[in-house]
Design an enzyme around this catalytic site. Sequence first.
Site, PDB file in Angstrom:
ATOM      1  N   ASN A 112      -3.481 -15.257 -20.480  1.00 21.93           N
ATOM      2  CA  ASN A 112      -3.425 -14.924 -18.823  1.00 21.93           C
ATOM      3  C   ASN A 112      -4.605 -14.044 -18.267  1.00 21.93           C
ATOM      4  O   ASN A 112      -3.583 -13.639 -17.603  1.00 21.93           O
ATOM      5  CB  ASN A 112      -1.740 -15.434 -18.632  1.00 21.93           C
ATOM      6  N   VAL A 141      -4.937 -10.565 -13.790  1.00 18.21           N
ATOM      7  CA  VAL A 141      -3.821 -10.749 -14.719  1.00 18.21           C
ATOM      8  C   VAL A 141      -3.760 -12.516 -14.001  1.00 18.21           C
ATOM      9  O   VAL A 141      -3.481 -12.148 -12.936  1.00 18.21           O
ATOM     10  CB  VAL A 141      -2.862  -9.664 -14.303  1.00 18.21           C
ATOM     11  N   CYS A 142      -2.879 -13.444 -14.265  1.00 23.50           N
ATOM     12  CA  CYS A 142      -2.634 -14.074 -14.018  1.00 23.50           C
ATOM     13  C   CYS A 142      -1.266 -14.480 -14.065  1.00 23.50           C
ATOM     14  O   CYS A 142      -0.892 -14.155 -15.418  1.00 23.50           O
ATOM     15  CB  CYS A 142      -3.233 -16.102 -14.622  1.00 23.50           C
ATOM     16  N   LEU A 143      -0.236 -14.122 -12.621  1.00 21.24           N
ATOM     17  CA  LEU A 143       1.332 -13.803 -12.864  1.00 21.24           C
ATOM     18  C   LEU A 143       1.743 -14.785 -11.539  1.00 21.24           C
ATOM     19  O   LEU A 143       1.133 -14.164 -10.456  1.00 21.24           O
ATOM     20  CB  LEU A 143       1.550 -12.824 -13.662  1.00 21.24           C
TER      21      LEU A 143
END
Length: 186
Positions: A107, A114-116
Amino acid sequence: MIKIFGVGRGKRAEDGKDGEGDAAVPAVKRKQPGEIRMQKELDEMELPPQCNIEFPDKNNLMNFQISIAPDEGFWKGAAYTFVFSVAPLYPHEAPKVKCETKIYHPNIDLQGNVCLNILREDWKPVLSISSVVYGLLYLFLEPNPGDPLNHEAAEVLRNNRAEFGRIVSRSLRGGSVASHVFPKLI
């Protein structure tokens, strides 16, 4: 219609006079709503023990770093620095977060993006910087191979969890993974 509030303020602000002769009013920098919200959040913030916040410029609350040292999971034993850039429209705009530490993670890509979900489509003004920090901590405990930025890491995690653990361990010791050299963190 009679304007009761703010009568005459615009004229004085424009010409720089206080209305009492020719003395100029000293310019006072008004805080943006985002700065006011950030000050309130920082006053109330209680970070978990594995997190640390640092302000490179003490006069700028809108740009700071948070260091996260997970105490369990694949990335245990190392510390990761995330740079936060908070927009003046915060909390109506999500903060921008980038990981400064090169990491092998499904992620977080190799450029630090950042993949959030709460940093993108699920952001709501009721969320806070603390929500983002806890979200980042959760990514270290439960990486999500279903919504990856690093597709190779996600595929390895989905297909062979033990191999993924070995690759993370190698990356933390300063090894290379798929021609990418990682910094020695442990």
